[in-house]
Design a protein around this motif. Structure first.
Motif, PDB file in Angstrom:
ATOM      1  N   ALA A  99     -24.267  -0.055  45.488  1.00 36.35           N
ATOM      2  CA  ALA A  99     -25.709  -0.776  45.711  1.00 36.35           C
ATOM      3  C   ALA A  99     -26.614  -0.629  44.654  1.00 36.35           C
ATOM      4  N   PHE A 100     -27.226  -1.380  44.592  1.00 33.79           N
ATOM      5  CA  PHE A 100     -28.416  -1.416  43.520  1.00 33.79           C
ATOM      6  C   PHE A 100     -29.436  -0.297  44.143  1.00 33.79           C
ATOM      7  N   PRO A 101     -30.210   0.189  42.939  1.00 33.09           N
ATOM      8  CA  PRO A 101     -31.114   1.357  43.379  1.00 33.09           C
ATOM      9  C   PRO A 101     -32.060   1.292  44.505  1.00 33.09           C
ATOM     10  N   ALA A 132     -22.753  -4.899  38.090  1.00 34.65           N
ATOM     11  CA  ALA A 132     -21.712  -3.709  37.681  1.00 34.65           C
ATOM     12  C   ALA A 132     -21.282  -3.439  39.316  1.00 34.65           C
ATOM     13  N   ALA A 133     -21.875  -3.476  40.156  1.00 36.02           N
ATOM     14  CA  ALA A 133     -21.425  -3.523  41.800  1.00 36.02           C
ATOM     15  C   ALA A 133     -20.471  -4.232  41.836  1.00 36.02           C
ATOM     16  N   GLU A 134     -20.698  -5.667  41.667  1.00 39.58           N
ATOM     17  CA  GLU A 134     -19.563  -6.732  41.620  1.00 39.58           C
ATOM     18  C   GLU A 134     -18.290  -6.616  40.910  1.00 39.58           C
ATOM     19  N   VAL A 178     -23.324  -4.225  47.568  1.00 41.30           N
ATOM     20  CA  VAL A 178     -24.649  -4.736  47.862  1.00 41.30           C
ATOM     21  C   VAL A 178     -25.476  -5.145  46.672  1.00 41.30           C
ATOM     22  N   SER A 179     -25.667  -6.499  46.442  1.00 38.99           N
ATOM     23  CA  SER A 179     -26.103  -7.009  45.306  1.00 38.99           C
ATOM     24  C   SER A 179     -27.535  -7.895  45.879  1.00 38.99           C
ATOM     25  N   HIS A 180     -27.861  -8.450  44.654  1.00 34.45           N
ATOM     26  CA  HIS A 180     -29.008  -9.409  44.936  1.00 34.45           C
ATOM     27  C   HIS A 180     -29.093 -10.596  44.037  1.00 34.45           C
ATOM     28  N   PRO A 194     -43.897 -19.580  45.150  1.00 33.55           N
ATOM     29  CA  PRO A 194     -43.072 -18.252  45.771  1.00 33.55           C
ATOM     30  C   PRO A 194     -41.631 -17.934  44.941  1.00 33.55           C
ATOM     31  N   ILE A 195     -41.436 -16.915  44.687  1.00 31.92           N
ATOM     32  CA  ILE A 195     -39.935 -16.320  44.056  1.00 31.92           C
ATOM     33  C   ILE A 195     -39.568 -15.397  45.205  1.00 31.92           C
ATOM     34  N   HIS A 196     -38.362 -15.498  45.536  1.00 35.76           N
ATOM     35  CA  HIS A 196     -37.520 -14.699  46.600  1.00 35.76           C
ATOM     36  C   HIS A 196     -36.363 -14.012  46.119  1.00 35.76           C
ATOM     37  N   ARG A 197     -36.040 -12.799  46.515  1.00 36.23           N
ATOM     38  CA  ARG A 197     -34.884 -12.159  46.367  1.00 36.23           C
ATOM     39  C   ARG A 197     -34.131 -12.042  47.516  1.00 36.23           C
ATOM     40  N   SER A 198     -32.851 -12.332  47.386  1.00 37.62           N
ATOM     41  CA  SER A 198     -31.730 -12.500  48.709  1.00 37.62           C
ATOM     42  C   SER A 198     -30.822 -11.390  48.414  1.00 37.62           C
ATOM     43  N   VAL A 199     -30.844 -10.469  49.269  1.00 39.19           N
ATOM     44  CA  VAL A 199     -30.018  -9.269  49.328  1.00 39.19           C
ATOM     45  C   VAL A 199     -28.691  -9.603  50.267  1.00 39.19           C
ATOM     46  N   ARG A 200     -27.599  -9.164  49.604  1.00 39.64           N
ATOM     47  CA  ARG A 200     -26.346  -9.404  50.392  1.00 39.64           C
ATOM     48  C   ARG A 200     -25.440  -8.445  50.201  1.00 39.64           C
ATOM     49  N   ALA A 201     -24.484  -8.222  51.286  1.00 45.76           N
ATOM     50  CA  ALA A 201     -23.423  -7.499  51.055  1.00 45.76           C
ATOM     51  C   ALA A 201     -22.177  -8.312  50.684  1.00 45.76           C
ATOM     52  N   VAL A 202     -21.311  -8.192  49.430  1.00 44.28           N
ATOM     53  CA  VAL A 202     -20.315  -8.858  49.166  1.00 44.28           C
ATOM     54  C   VAL A 202     -19.043  -7.895  49.327  1.00 44.28           C
ATOM     55  N   TYR A 203     -17.695  -8.730  49.715  1.00 41.53           N
ATOM     56  CA  TYR A 203     -16.680  -8.057  49.817  1.00 41.53           C
ATOM     57  C   TYR A 203     -15.478  -8.967  49.624  1.00 41.53           C
ATOM     58  N   HIS A 204     -14.561  -8.645  49.590  1.00 37.58           N
ATOM     59  CA  HIS A 204     -13.194  -9.396  49.319  1.00 37.58           C
ATOM     60  C   HIS A 204     -12.741 -10.272  50.509  1.00 37.58           C
TER      61      HIS A 204
END
Length: 316
Positions: free
Chosen positions: A101-103, A137-139, A151-153, A275-285
């Motif tokens: 996950a990112f910090p 790096a997480a992906e 967990v990336s964005h 507006p600017i938005h950040r979407s946070v997601r959990a990525v998996y195979h």
């Protein structure tokens, strides 16, 4: 007519799809180029349909090859899950889930995956292993099967495509906010809680994440769209560092809401008129989301996200 596909060759095909060339695949897998070509040819024979097409000196996946890649991700993910579960059983342990996950997410979400210290953990709760990585790096670690969940964005200004062979579970969307010292807000005629126009703040020094991050690119694009190039006086990947500098009136920054510290009289926080938005997601195979341990971890992340985003800044 029935046929069998060799799992090792499926792994090699997915690596070829990721690397793009036989030479890069051979280097990654510590094989010779001829060995990679021979194994791909053998897999094509097993499949009974063309998987690769030669264009000049390069090989490209056919439609059948791309379809087989989709199936291979599911098969290899489930096989990895089975191997992990069996290894845990041999050791008499629970299954484990590895999460990168990112910090900001690592700080705000991942601690909530641990049980209450005063309560007994559920008997079937998976063991969680955590590593901190920026989204790319997480992906990458996910693609290499070094972790089970990344967990990336992705920012609305800097979209990040879903990695091939992966699925995602959305966790939350949040606004990106302009943060500056209250004295600078007053000097620019910006009242508390008012919506900000970035064009009015071109003259301020800027505090930014480092250039290799999507957060840096987001700030560059947002300011560029407002007609100026931000001049950074400080570069740090930790948003708590940037906001601490803002409290000393060092400059301004664009900060995702979850990365804000507790409210302070030394910080003036504003939504943007564009507006600017950040979407946070959990990525998996693909396919691994049905594994009981990964499904449990994903459900826990969704619950943790709901709690984390209901903080003191939730009204902004």
């Amino acid at each position: 007519m029935s046929f069998l596909l060799d799992v090792r060759r499926l792994r090699l095909l997915t690596e070829f799809a990721a690397q793009g060339t036989v030479a890069a695949t051979a280097e990654t897998l510590h094989l010779t180029g001829s060995a990679v070509s021979q194994q791909l040819a053998a897999l094509e024979k097993e499949a009974g349909v063309p998987l690769l097409l030669k264009r000049g000196r390069r090989l490209e996946l056919t439609a059948a090859g791309r379809r087989l890649i989709d199936h291979a991700h599911v098969v290899l993910g489930n096989l990895a899950a089975a191997e992990s579960d069996l290894a845990a059983m041999r050791r008499g342990e629970h299954s484990s889930v590895r999460i990168a996950a990112f910090p900001t997410a690592a700080r705000a979400l991942l601690p909530r995956l641990w049980p209450d210290p005063d309560a007994a953990p559920a008997p079937d709760a998976p063991l969680v292993h955590v590593v901190e990585h920026e989204p790319h790096a997480a992906e990458t670690a996910l693609r290499k099967h070094q972790v089970d969940i990344a967990v990336s964005h992705t920012y609305s200004l800097v979209p990040r495509p879903l990695p091939p062979g992966c699925e995602q579970r959305p966790l939350f969307d949040e606004p990106v906010l302009l943060v500056l010292h209250p004295a600078d807000a007053v000097r620019h005629g910006l009242s508390a809680g008012a919506v900000a126009d970035l064009r009015d703040f071109a003259d301020l020094p800027w505090l930014m994440p480092s250039p290799e991050t999507a957060c840096h690119e987001m700030t560059q694009r947002a300011c560029g769209a407002a007609g100026f190039v931000p001049q950074p006086v400080a570069v740090a990947n930790d948003f708590t560092v940037l906001t601490a500098l803002i409290a000393r009136r060092a400059g301004a920054a664009l900060v995702p809401r979850l990365a804000l510290p507790t409210p302070s009289p030394d910080l003036s926080v504003h939504r943007l008129n564009t507006p600017i938005h950040r979407s946070v997601r959990a990525v998996y195979h693909m396919g691994t989301g049905q594994r009981p341990d990964i499904r449990s971890a994903l459900d826990s992340l969704v619950s943790a996200a709901a709690s984390a985003t209901a903080g003191p800044w939730s009204g902004i």
